[in-house]
Motif scaffolding. Structure first.
Motif, PDB file in Angstrom:
ATOM      1  N   UNK A  31       0.834  -1.192   0.000  1.00  0.00           N
ATOM      2  CA  UNK A  31       0.000   0.000   0.000  1.00  0.00           C
ATOM      3  C   UNK A  31       0.874   1.250   0.000  1.00  0.00           C
ATOM      4  N   UNK A  32       1.891   1.244   0.842  1.00  0.00           N
ATOM      5  CA  UNK A  32       2.876   2.320   0.858  1.00  0.00           C
ATOM      6  C   UNK A  32       4.151   1.857   1.544  1.00  0.00           C
ATOM      7  N   UNK A  34       7.427   3.602   4.009  1.00  0.00           N
ATOM      8  CA  UNK A  34       7.810   4.787   4.768  1.00  0.00           C
ATOM      9  C   UNK A  34       9.227   4.621   5.295  1.00  0.00           C
ATOM     10  N   UNK A  36      12.064   6.032   8.068  1.00  0.00           N
ATOM     11  CA  UNK A  36      12.170   6.693   9.359  1.00  0.00           C
ATOM     12  C   UNK A  36      13.644   6.812   9.742  1.00  0.00           C
ATOM     13  N   UNK A  38      15.864   6.927  13.495  1.00  0.00           N
ATOM     14  CA  UNK A  38      15.759   6.736  14.933  1.00  0.00           C
ATOM     15  C   UNK A  38      17.102   7.058  15.556  1.00  0.00           C
ATOM     16  N   UNK A  44      10.754   7.145  16.651  1.00  0.00           N
ATOM     17  CA  UNK A  44      11.019   7.226  15.220  1.00  0.00           C
ATOM     18  C   UNK A  44      10.508   8.535  14.659  1.00  0.00           C
ATOM     19  N   UNK A  46       9.427  10.331  11.137  1.00  0.00           N
ATOM     20  CA  UNK A  46       9.082  10.054   9.744  1.00  0.00           C
ATOM     21  C   UNK A  46       9.893  10.946   8.818  1.00  0.00           C
ATOM     22  N   UNK A  49       7.267   9.323   2.950  1.00  0.00           N
ATOM     23  CA  UNK A  49       6.231   8.319   2.706  1.00  0.00           C
ATOM     24  C   UNK A  49       6.026   8.229   1.205  1.00  0.00           C
ATOM     25  N   UNK A  51       3.617   6.414  -1.619  1.00  0.00           N
ATOM     26  CA  UNK A  51       2.438   5.597  -1.903  1.00  0.00           C
ATOM     27  C   UNK A  51       2.787   4.607  -3.019  1.00  0.00           C
ATOM     28  N   UNK A  89      15.260   3.248   9.226  1.00  0.00           N
ATOM     29  CA  UNK A  89      14.376   2.092   9.093  1.00  0.00           C
ATOM     30  C   UNK A  89      13.390   2.316   7.959  1.00  0.00           C
ATOM     31  N   UNK A  93       3.678  -1.179   4.323  1.00  0.00           N
ATOM     32  CA  UNK A  93       2.290  -1.523   4.627  1.00  0.00           C
ATOM     33  C   UNK A  93       1.728  -2.245   3.412  1.00  0.00           C
ATOM     34  N   UNK A  99      -1.263  -3.240   9.075  1.00  0.00           N
ATOM     35  CA  UNK A  99      -0.029  -3.071   9.825  1.00  0.00           C
ATOM     36  C   UNK A  99       1.180  -2.831   8.934  1.00  0.00           C
ATOM     37  N   UNK A 100       2.162  -2.177   9.537  1.00  0.00           N
ATOM     38  CA  UNK A 100       3.451  -1.992   8.906  1.00  0.00           C
ATOM     39  C   UNK A 100       4.399  -3.109   9.333  1.00  0.00           C
ATOM     40  N   UNK A 102       8.439  -3.742   9.610  1.00  0.00           N
ATOM     41  CA  UNK A 102       9.680  -2.965   9.641  1.00  0.00           C
ATOM     42  C   UNK A 102      10.883  -3.801   9.230  1.00  0.00           C
ATOM     43  N   UNK A 103      11.824  -3.144   8.562  1.00  0.00           N
ATOM     44  CA  UNK A 103      13.118  -3.750   8.330  1.00  0.00           C
ATOM     45  C   UNK A 103      13.983  -3.611   9.569  1.00  0.00           C
TER      46      UNK A 103
END
Lengths: 112, 113
Positions: A31-32, A34, A36, A38, A44, A46, A49, A51, A89, A93, A99-100, A102-103
């Motif tokens: 879906x998308x 993103x 981040x 940290x 985190x 952002x 993003x 799409x 990171x 999604x 839910x997302x 994460x790598x």
């Protein structure tokens, strides 16, 4: 099940260099995506993003690209600065759930 | 965007006790998410909290261990129950705004002795 990987795991560069961080995902039905950053012991922030219909996004010295068909995204940082030192990171999604995923992150050190 | 605060920012707790973490958002949101980040690891989703319904837990996480409340559209709590040293982590809440962009709180760093 979506899996996200990031390479390299860690990167150390001198100040001023341009650099590329890589993110790969196994299921292209996203879906998308993103990106981040940290800082140690922090939450985190952002960065960008993208799409699923987009190919890239830019913010200042940062440019993120997305190639869904190959399951890859890259984060390009131009003219790196010591303040860019952090863990980066990516999170994906997918189209199936809320839910997302994460790598594991890339730890970047920019040396003055 | 969204501004998210968490309390406490950090805590040191004894084995067998419980800690409740609060998450406050500056605007109304449908869903709030709770993540755990173990030392040196990436983020793992614990549960999704919708206002007015029970939280949805991910595989490996159960309500008895991580009860969640969501009394209104700007607030949620996560309790870590009967803690053990393995629960030592950073706990983060997040929300989605706009075009499903995710925003995170500053995290709660928990150490269990």
């Amino acid at each position: 099940k979506q899996e996200v990987t990031q390479i390299p795991a860690a990167l150390s560069v001198p100040e001023g260099e341009n650099l590329v961080l890589n993110c790969s995902f196994t299921d292209s039905a996203i879906y998308n995506l993103q990106w981040f950053r940290q800082d140690p012991g922090k939450g985190l922030t952002s960065l960008l993003l993208i799409q699923s219909s987009q190919r890239e996004q830019t913010s200042g010295r940062l440019n993120a690209s997305l190639d869904k068909s190959s399951g890859r995204s890259t984060l390009y940082i131009a003219a790196s600065q010591p303040g860019d030192s952090a863990t980066y990171l990516c999170a994906v999604k997918d189209n199936y759930g809320q839910n997302f995923v994460f790598g594991p992150g890339t730890r970047l050190s920019v040396l003055p | 965007s969204a501004v998210i605060s968490q309390k406490p920012s950090r805590d040191i707790c004894q084995r067998g006790t419980s800690l409740t973490i609060q998450c406050q958002v500056d605007s109304q949101v449908t869903m709030m998410f709770w993540y755990r980040q173990q030392p040196g690891q990436s983020l793992t989703l614990i549960a999704t909290a919708n206002q007015g319904s029970e939280a949805t837990y991910e595989s490996g996480f159960v309500i008895d261990k991580f009860p969640i409340s969501r009394p209104n559209l700007t607030f949620s709590t996560l309790t870590v129950s009967n803690m053990s040293p393995e629960d030592s982590s950073i706990y983060l809440c997040s929300v989605e705004k706009g075009y499903n962009e995710q925003f995170f709180g500053p995290g709660t760093r928990l150490t269990v002795l």
